[in-house]
Design an enzyme around this catalytic site. Structure first.
Site, short mmCIF file in Angstrom:
data_model
loop_
_atom_site.label_atom_id
_atom_site.label_comp_id
_atom_site.label_asym_id
_atom_site.label_seq_id
_atom_site.Cartn_x
_atom_site.Cartn_y
_atom_site.Cartn_z
N ASP A 17 0.85 -1.19 0.00
CA ASP A 17 0.00 0.00 0.00
C ASP A 17 0.89 1.25 0.00
OD1 ASP A 17 -3.21 0.60 0.98
OD2 ASP A 17 -1.76 2.25 1.13
N ILE A 18 0.51 2.22 -0.78
CA ILE A 18 1.34 3.42 -0.93
C ILE A 18 1.32 4.29 0.34
CG2 ILE A 18 -0.42 5.01 -1.89
CD1 ILE A 18 1.71 5.67 -4.09
N ASN A 46 -12.87 -3.33 2.52
CA ASN A 46 -13.84 -2.23 2.55
C ASN A 46 -14.74 -2.32 1.32
OD1 ASN A 46 -12.65 -1.09 4.88
ND2 ASN A 46 -11.11 -0.04 3.65
N GLU A 55 -12.27 3.39 -1.16
CA GLU A 55 -11.86 4.55 -1.96
C GLU A 55 -11.50 4.18 -3.39
OE1 GLU A 55 -8.71 6.39 0.23
OE2 GLU A 55 -10.04 7.03 1.85
N VAL A 56 -10.99 3.00 -3.58
CA VAL A 56 -10.59 2.56 -4.92
C VAL A 56 -11.58 1.50 -5.40
CG1 VAL A 56 -8.80 1.46 -6.31
CG2 VAL A 56 -8.15 3.08 -4.51
N HIS A 99 -10.21 -5.14 -3.41
CA HIS A 99 -8.88 -5.37 -2.83
C HIS A 99 -9.02 -5.70 -1.35
CE1 HIS A 99 -9.88 -1.08 -2.55
NE2 HIS A 99 -9.21 -1.07 -1.40
N HIS A 142 -6.92 -5.65 2.24
CA HIS A 142 -5.75 -5.11 2.95
C HIS A 142 -5.24 -6.21 3.89
CE1 HIS A 142 -6.81 -0.71 2.22
NE2 HIS A 142 -7.98 -1.29 1.99
P1 AMP Z 1 -9.77 1.49 0.29
O1 AMP Z 1 -10.03 2.68 1.15
O2 AMP Z 1 -10.14 0.19 0.96
O3 AMP Z 1 -10.38 1.62 -1.10
O4 AMP Z 1 -8.21 1.42 0.13
C1 AMP Z 1 -7.52 1.91 -0.97
C2 AMP Z 1 -6.05 1.81 -0.65
O5 AMP Z 1 -5.33 1.94 -1.85
C3 AMP Z 1 -5.55 2.91 0.31
O6 AMP Z 1 -5.01 2.29 1.48
C4 AMP Z 1 -4.47 3.62 -0.51
O7 AMP Z 1 -3.37 4.02 0.25
C5 AMP Z 1 -4.10 2.57 -1.55
N1 AMP Z 1 -3.56 3.07 -2.80
C6 AMP Z 1 -4.08 4.04 -3.60
N2 AMP Z 1 -3.30 4.21 -4.69
C7 AMP Z 1 -2.27 3.33 -4.58
C8 AMP Z 1 -1.15 3.04 -5.38
N3 AMP Z 1 -0.90 3.68 -6.53
N4 AMP Z 1 -0.29 2.06 -4.96
C9 AMP Z 1 -0.53 1.42 -3.80
N5 AMP Z 1 -1.59 1.66 -3.00
C10 AMP Z 1 -2.45 2.61 -3.38
#
Ligand code: AMP
Length: 114
Positions: free
Chosen positions: A29-30, A86, A94-95, A99, A101
């Site tokens: 995770d970034i 999530n 958010e994405v 995925h 975690h």
């Molecule tokens: P969520 O809130 O469950 O959708 O988590 C999305 C996760 O994606 C967050 O923890 C971000 O830090 C992570 N994230 C977003 N962009 C990237 C990226 N380019 N590389 C790695 N992790 C990312």
């Protein structure tokens, strides 16, 4: 293609890869929330956990298996770790690409904070 995780899967955006196979990619995770914070994603675009109902259950099993592999690779399998999925706005997603975690490397504390 405006899905950031699809772009990572395609190699268009770099990542710190932890594990890959034919169906799954795992990468750091970034913005890590723990010493170990790795994301496990299907290579195929599935928007969220609701989408799992419509996919081959074998893919769901592959994702679960990958979680255990990532925990082993990251060295947290024995001490323990937390897996978070999530889903949707109230779930904190958010994405928009399914995925998991994988978090560990320290005691993870209560499951949910108010
Ligand atoms: P969520 O809130 O469950 O959708 O988590 C999305 C996760 O994606 C967050 O923890 C971000 O830090 C992570 N994230 C977003 N962009 C990237 C990226 N380019 N590389 C790695 N992790 C990312």
């Amino acid at each position: 293609m405006d899905c950031i995780f699809c772009r990572i899967v395609q190699g268009e955006i770099p990542c710190k890869e932890v594990y890959r196979d034919e169906h799954v990619l795992a990468f750091k995770d970034i913005h890590p929330k723990a010493p170990v914070h790795t994301l496990v994603v299907p290579r195929k675009h599935i928007p969220d956990a609701n989408g799992l109902a419509g996919v081959d259950p074998v893919l769901a099993a592959r994702l679960l298996s990958a979680l255990a592999k990532v925990a082993e690779i990251e060295g947290v399998a024995e001490k323990g770790y937390r897996v978070i999925l999530n889903c949707g706005p109230e779930g904190g997603q958010e994405v928009g690409h399914l995925h998991f975690h994988v978090l560990g490397g320290r005691p993870m504390g209560p499951m949910v904070c108010r």
